[in-house]
Design a protein around this motif. Structure first.
Motif, short mmCIF file in Angstrom:
data_model
loop_
_atom_site.label_atom_id
_atom_site.label_comp_id
_atom_site.label_asym_id
_atom_site.label_seq_id
_atom_site.Cartn_x
_atom_site.Cartn_y
_atom_site.Cartn_z
N ARG A 108 29.00 37.00 41.54
CA ARG A 108 27.83 36.75 40.71
C ARG A 108 27.20 35.39 41.01
NH1 ARG A 108 30.66 38.16 35.25
NH2 ARG A 108 30.37 40.39 35.11
N GLY A 109 27.81 34.66 41.95
CA GLY A 109 27.28 33.35 42.29
C GLY A 109 27.79 32.25 41.37
N LYS A 110 28.77 32.57 40.56
CA LYS A 110 29.36 31.57 39.68
C LYS A 110 30.34 30.71 40.44
CE LYS A 110 31.22 32.02 35.20
NZ LYS A 110 31.80 32.92 34.19
N MET A 111 30.48 29.46 40.03
CA MET A 111 31.42 28.59 40.71
C MET A 111 32.78 28.72 40.03
SD MET A 111 30.91 24.60 41.55
CE MET A 111 30.09 24.33 43.10
N ASN A 148 48.30 38.54 37.67
CA ASN A 148 47.70 37.93 38.85
C ASN A 148 46.55 38.76 39.38
OD1 ASN A 148 48.86 35.48 39.37
ND2 ASN A 148 50.66 36.37 40.35
N PHE A 149 46.78 40.04 39.42
CA PHE A 149 45.77 40.94 39.95
C PHE A 149 44.50 40.85 39.11
CE2 PHE A 149 43.79 45.17 40.18
CZ PHE A 149 43.55 45.23 41.53
N ASN A 150 44.67 40.80 37.79
CA ASN A 150 43.51 40.67 36.91
C ASN A 150 42.80 39.35 37.11
OD1 ASN A 150 43.13 43.02 35.49
ND2 ASN A 150 44.77 42.57 34.05
N ASN A 151 43.56 38.28 37.24
CA ASN A 151 42.97 36.97 37.50
C ASN A 151 42.15 36.99 38.77
OD1 ASN A 151 43.96 35.70 35.28
ND2 ASN A 151 45.70 34.76 36.30
N GLN A 152 42.74 37.57 39.81
CA GLN A 152 42.05 37.62 41.09
C GLN A 152 40.77 38.43 40.98
OE1 GLN A 152 44.76 39.01 44.07
NE2 GLN A 152 46.08 37.23 43.89
N ARG A 153 40.85 39.53 40.23
CA ARG A 153 39.65 40.36 40.06
C ARG A 153 38.55 39.59 39.36
NH1 ARG A 153 40.65 46.14 37.73
NH2 ARG A 153 39.82 44.99 36.00
N ASN A 154 38.93 38.79 38.36
CA ASN A 154 37.94 37.99 37.65
C ASN A 154 37.32 36.94 38.56
OD1 ASN A 154 38.09 39.28 35.21
ND2 ASN A 154 39.73 37.99 34.44
N ILE A 155 38.15 36.31 39.37
CA ILE A 155 37.66 35.30 40.30
C ILE A 155 36.65 35.92 41.26
CG2 ILE A 155 38.31 33.80 42.23
CD1 ILE A 155 41.00 33.36 40.80
N ILE A 156 37.02 37.09 41.80
CA ILE A 156 36.15 37.77 42.75
C ILE A 156 34.82 38.14 42.08
CG2 ILE A 156 35.89 39.87 44.16
CD1 ILE A 156 39.06 39.72 44.37
N LYS A 157 34.92 38.65 40.85
CA LYS A 157 33.73 39.05 40.11
C LYS A 157 32.80 37.86 39.90
CE LYS A 157 34.18 40.91 36.00
NZ LYS A 157 34.94 41.65 34.97
N ASP A 158 33.38 36.74 39.48
CA ASP A 158 32.58 35.54 39.23
C ASP A 158 31.94 35.04 40.51
OD1 ASP A 158 33.06 35.59 36.57
OD2 ASP A 158 34.58 34.01 36.56
N GLU A 167 35.95 29.24 47.62
CA GLU A 167 34.96 29.74 48.56
C GLU A 167 35.36 31.14 49.01
OE1 GLU A 167 32.84 27.80 52.50
OE2 GLU A 167 34.92 27.34 52.01
N MET A 168 34.39 32.03 49.04
CA MET A 168 34.69 33.37 49.51
C MET A 168 34.33 33.49 50.99
SD MET A 168 34.41 37.18 48.19
CE MET A 168 33.58 36.88 46.70
N ILE A 169 35.28 33.92 51.78
CA ILE A 169 35.06 34.12 53.21
C ILE A 169 34.91 35.62 53.45
CG2 ILE A 169 35.98 33.70 55.53
CD1 ILE A 169 35.82 31.07 54.22
N GLY A 170 33.79 36.00 53.96
CA GLY A 170 33.55 37.41 54.22
C GLY A 170 34.12 37.83 55.56
N PRO A 171 34.13 39.13 55.82
CA PRO A 171 34.65 39.61 57.10
C PRO A 171 33.76 39.15 58.25
CG PRO A 171 33.80 41.43 55.77
CD PRO A 171 33.64 40.20 54.95
#
Ligand SMILES: [Zn+2]
Length: 73
Positions: free
Chosen positions: A29-32, A16-26, A43-47
């Motif tokens: 990079r502006g990838k959908m 799961n952690f790896n999946n999440q890291r990949n999602i965050i990375k993508d 959608e990424m929500i920033g602080p």
């Protein structure tokens, strides 16, 4: 008495952690990235300093994906 075996639990948590890291990375990079449950874009929500704002993280519109992130100040 035998020791409890957490091997399987740890394995899936790491996956799961790896999946999440990949999602965050993508997303960074502006990838959908689509939600695996509802196929809606994530959608990424920033602080935000606004009161009552959502916890920073990655969410889909329906809420089946909700990965809370900790941002360092
Ligand atoms: Zn979803």
């Amino acid at each position: 008495m035998s020791k409890p075996d957490f091997t399987d639990v740890n394995k899936s948590a790491a996956k799961n952690f790896n999946n999440q890291r990949n999602i965050i990375k993508d997303l960074c990079r502006g990838k959908m990235v689509m939600c695996t449950e509802c196929n809606k874009p994530l959608e990424m929500i920033g602080p935000s300093k606004k009161p009552g704002s959502k916890t920073p993280g990655i969410y889909c519109k329906k809420g089946c994906t909700a990965i809370e992130l900790e941002f360092q100040e």
